[in-house]
Write a protein that holds these residues in place. Structure first.
Motif, PDB file in Angstrom:
ATOM      1  N   THR A  49       0.833  -1.209   0.000  1.00 50.39           N
ATOM      2  CA  THR A  49       0.000   0.000   0.000  1.00 50.39           C
ATOM      3  C   THR A  49       0.866   1.256   0.000  1.00 50.39           C
ATOM      4  OG1 THR A  49      -1.751  -1.151   1.204  1.00 50.39           O
ATOM      5  CG2 THR A  49      -1.802   1.255   1.252  1.00 50.39           C
ATOM      6  N   GLY A 395      -8.938   0.416   5.807  1.00 53.23           N
ATOM      7  CA  GLY A 395      -9.329   1.797   6.101  1.00 53.23           C
ATOM      8  C   GLY A 395      -9.985   1.934   7.458  1.00 53.23           C
ATOM      9  N   SER A 399      -8.419   3.991  10.817  1.00 53.23           N
ATOM     10  CA  SER A 399      -9.137   5.095  11.458  1.00 53.23           C
ATOM     11  C   SER A 399      -9.364   4.829  12.938  1.00 53.23           C
ATOM     12  CB  SER A 399     -10.472   5.356  10.751  1.00 53.23           C
ATOM     13  OG  SER A 399     -11.306   4.214  10.791  1.00 53.23           O
ATOM     14  N   LEU A 449      -8.897  10.727   6.832  1.00 55.52           N
ATOM     15  CA  LEU A 449      -9.608   9.465   6.647  1.00 55.52           C
ATOM     16  C   LEU A 449     -11.101   9.692   6.447  1.00 55.52           C
ATOM     17  CD1 LEU A 449      -7.740   7.375   9.336  1.00 55.52           C
ATOM     18  CD2 LEU A 449      -7.792   6.852   6.894  1.00 55.52           C
ATOM     19  N   PRO A 465      -9.548   7.525  -2.102  1.00 54.47           N
ATOM     20  CA  PRO A 465      -8.954   6.216  -2.397  1.00 54.47           C
ATOM     21  C   PRO A 465      -9.423   5.703  -3.746  1.00 54.47           C
ATOM     22  CG  PRO A 465      -9.852   6.278  -0.164  1.00 54.47           C
ATOM     23  CD  PRO A 465     -10.326   7.515  -0.852  1.00 54.47           C
ATOM     24  N   TYR A 476     -18.896   7.697   0.927  1.00 53.52           N
ATOM     25  CA  TYR A 476     -17.579   7.420   1.494  1.00 53.52           C
ATOM     26  C   TYR A 476     -17.511   7.904   2.940  1.00 53.52           C
ATOM     27  CZ  TYR A 476     -12.624   7.693   2.498  1.00 53.52           C
ATOM     28  OH  TYR A 476     -11.406   7.545   3.102  1.00 53.52           O
ATOM     29  N   GLU A 480     -17.008   5.556   6.632  1.00 56.75           N
ATOM     30  CA  GLU A 480     -15.973   5.764   7.646  1.00 56.75           C
ATOM     31  C   GLU A 480     -16.557   6.253   8.963  1.00 56.75           C
ATOM     32  OE1 GLU A 480     -12.758   5.096   7.507  1.00 56.75           O
ATOM     33  OE2 GLU A 480     -12.851   4.347   5.457  1.00 56.75           O
TER      34      GLU A 480
END
Length: 510
Positions: A49, A395, A399, A449, A465, A476, A480
């Motif tokens: 990554t 992800g 976070s 994030l 992303p 998105y 999150e």
């Protein structure tokens, strides 16, 4: 000071704490801590990554090593030696800001790890197996679940075993890292001599804001974890001397163990060919063709002879490495949650140490169940796509991990003020500055994030992303923010369920 109370324990510590801590056993020596930290910090699952961002990833890796990694090592070295109680980060946060803050922070700190184990790490292990042992073909759904569930529950079993047995997983994992990353780096040199390297210009290392936004969360995710051995503080043979020793040596080794393979990947593979999930594994397959095999003009890799054998050994080492990463984090974070259970910041049911093993077996099993649930849900929601599953869970893990440090990093400055008389075998320089800088970096990464590109280009196409568009910015944000909000509320719920323990503590004082 009450009978049985330690110099590091507050006057209102529940009687349950003394009951449970008596079951702990001292098995955690200096080099055990060092190997534990190497498994904690050096994770191979995110190397691809980071490398996928190109040469500037190497630049940001070095910059963050200076402004984030080293200061966090100084901070944890002081807290870990001055407050070496079992529970580590939970103890520091709750003593600095109260049990409610400690409960919420500790739930985030804990939940990350079963999510990470059941999602990112399990998928990385499956990918290594299919890449080297199944000709790159996906496993059938039943085979996928069998492999992944065995991976998860072997990790849980290692966490359940007493430290004198379970600590061998981190030890094996540390040596797996040395052998895998060292041999890969050496092979890159041989490959470069034989075939030449892609190379890059000096300008490719130039840092950009877009690169920083994309890389800072994952690099900081890689660079946290110095505090994890302190979750087993009462199981250390000499925490006040051994914690600073292990932290400073692991810090130097970790930067090298990250930097060399990332540089190696960039030298071998074109940036466009590097993926988050398979980048490191693809680089291993390609460079190992120097021992047998070839790379076709279209990039197809064929291994043979010693190249196949050594590639298979590398795959086993990779799987051992990701397994040891998960085991060390589960071992540590489960202990922290158990401590909050007997300290009145989580259900008392979870705050039980096994008399047989000296470990928090109930929390260990809970972690295994959560990991299993995450694996099944993520696999079904992504229709079995390993790449999507890997990205989605990574992800969320990043976070929740980073936000938990919003309680840990400020604790250095606060405890200097609230507990000035506690002996500090090691004192970090400029504690207020270190706490402020590290906390601001965590805040920035957490915002990125949730809203990539903030504040100059909220949800800009260059910052989202892969696979996401500006039109999907609300979706998105929800993917999150909603889990994070749910985890915070669960942390508050855990604190509320700890009320009987706190009430019993108050009555005992009367």
């Amino acid at each position: 000071m009450a009978a049985g109370q330690t110099a590091f324990e507050p006057a209102d510590a529940p009687a349950a704490a003394q009951t449970e801590r008596q079951k702990l056993r001292k098995h955690f020596g200096r080099f055990d801590i060092l190997f534990f930290l190497l498994c904690t910090i050096v994770g191979v699952d995110t190397i691809g990554t980071v490398a996928s961002s190109g040469a500037e990833a190497f630049t940001w890796l070095i910059v963050l090593a200076v402004v984030f990694f080293v200061p966090s090592a100084l901070l944890i070295a002081e807290l870990g030696a001055a407050f070496p109680e079992e529970g580590g980060p939970y103890i520091w946060t709750s003593r600095a800001f109260g049990r409610l803050a400690g409960a919420v922070n500790n739930f985030l700190y804990w939940i990350t790890n079963p999510v990470w184990l059941g999602g990112t790490l399990a998928v990385a292990a499956v990918t290594a197996f299919t890449t080297f042992f199944n000709d790159g073909k996906d496993l059938s759904t039943p085979a996928f679940y069998v492999f992944a569930l065995v991976f998860i529950w072997v990790g849980v079993l290692a966490a359940i075993l007493s430290f004198d047995v379970g600590k061998w997983i981190p030890t094996i994992g540390a040596w797996s890292r040395f052998v895998l990353l060292g041999f890969f780096t050496l092979t890159v040199v041989i490959y470069g001599i034989k075939h030449g390297l892609h190379g890059f210009g000096v300008g490719d290392f130039s840092p950009t804001y877009a690169g920083f936004v994309g890389l800072v969360p994952v690099l900081m995710f890689n660079y946290v974890g110095f505090e994890l051995p302190n979750t087993a503080g009462d199981e250390m043979t000499d925490a006040q001397k051994d914690v600073p020793f292990a932290i400073f040596r692991s810090a130097a080794l970790s930067v090298v163990l990250y930097a060399l393979p990332i540089l190696g990947i960039l030298l071998v593979l074109p940036v466009k060919a590097i993926t988050g999930l398979g980048g490191f594994l693809d680089a291993i397959r390609q460079v190992f063709t120097v021992y047998g095999g070839n790379v076709a003009a279209d990039g197809t890799i064929t291994s043979s002879g010693a190249g196949t054998v050594l590639g298979d050994i590398a795959a086993v080492l990779f799987i051992l490495t990701v397994l040891s990463s998960g085991v060390t984090w589960v071992m540590g974070s489960d202990r922290a949650l158990a401590v909050s259970g007997y300290d009145g910041a989580a259900p008392r049911f979870l705050g039980v140490i096994s008399s047989r093993f000296g470990t928090p077996v109930r929390v260990n099993i809970l972690s295994g169940l959560v990991s299993t649930l995450v694996l099944v849900l993520a696999h079904e929601l992504t229709n079995g796509s390993a790449a999507k599953l890997f990205g989605a869970v990574l992800g969320l893990a990043i976070s929740t991990t980073l936000i938990s440090y919003l309680g840990i990093f400020p604790a250095l400055a606060v405890l200097r003020y609230k507990a000035p008389d506690v002996p500090r075998p090691y004192k970090a320089p400029a504690p207020i500055l270190i706490s402020v800088v590290l906390t601001l970096l965590i805040v920035f990464a957490s915002v990125q994030l949730l809203a990539p590109g903030a504040p100059t280009a909220w949800f800009g196409a260059d910052y989202l992303p892969d696979g996401w568009t500006h039109a999907e910015r609300v979706k998105y944000l929800l993917t999150e923010a909603v889990p994070l909000a749910a985890f915070v509320l669960l942390g508050v719920l855990f604190w509320a369920l700890g009320k009987p323990t706190r009430t019993a503590m108050s009555h005992a004082k009367e």
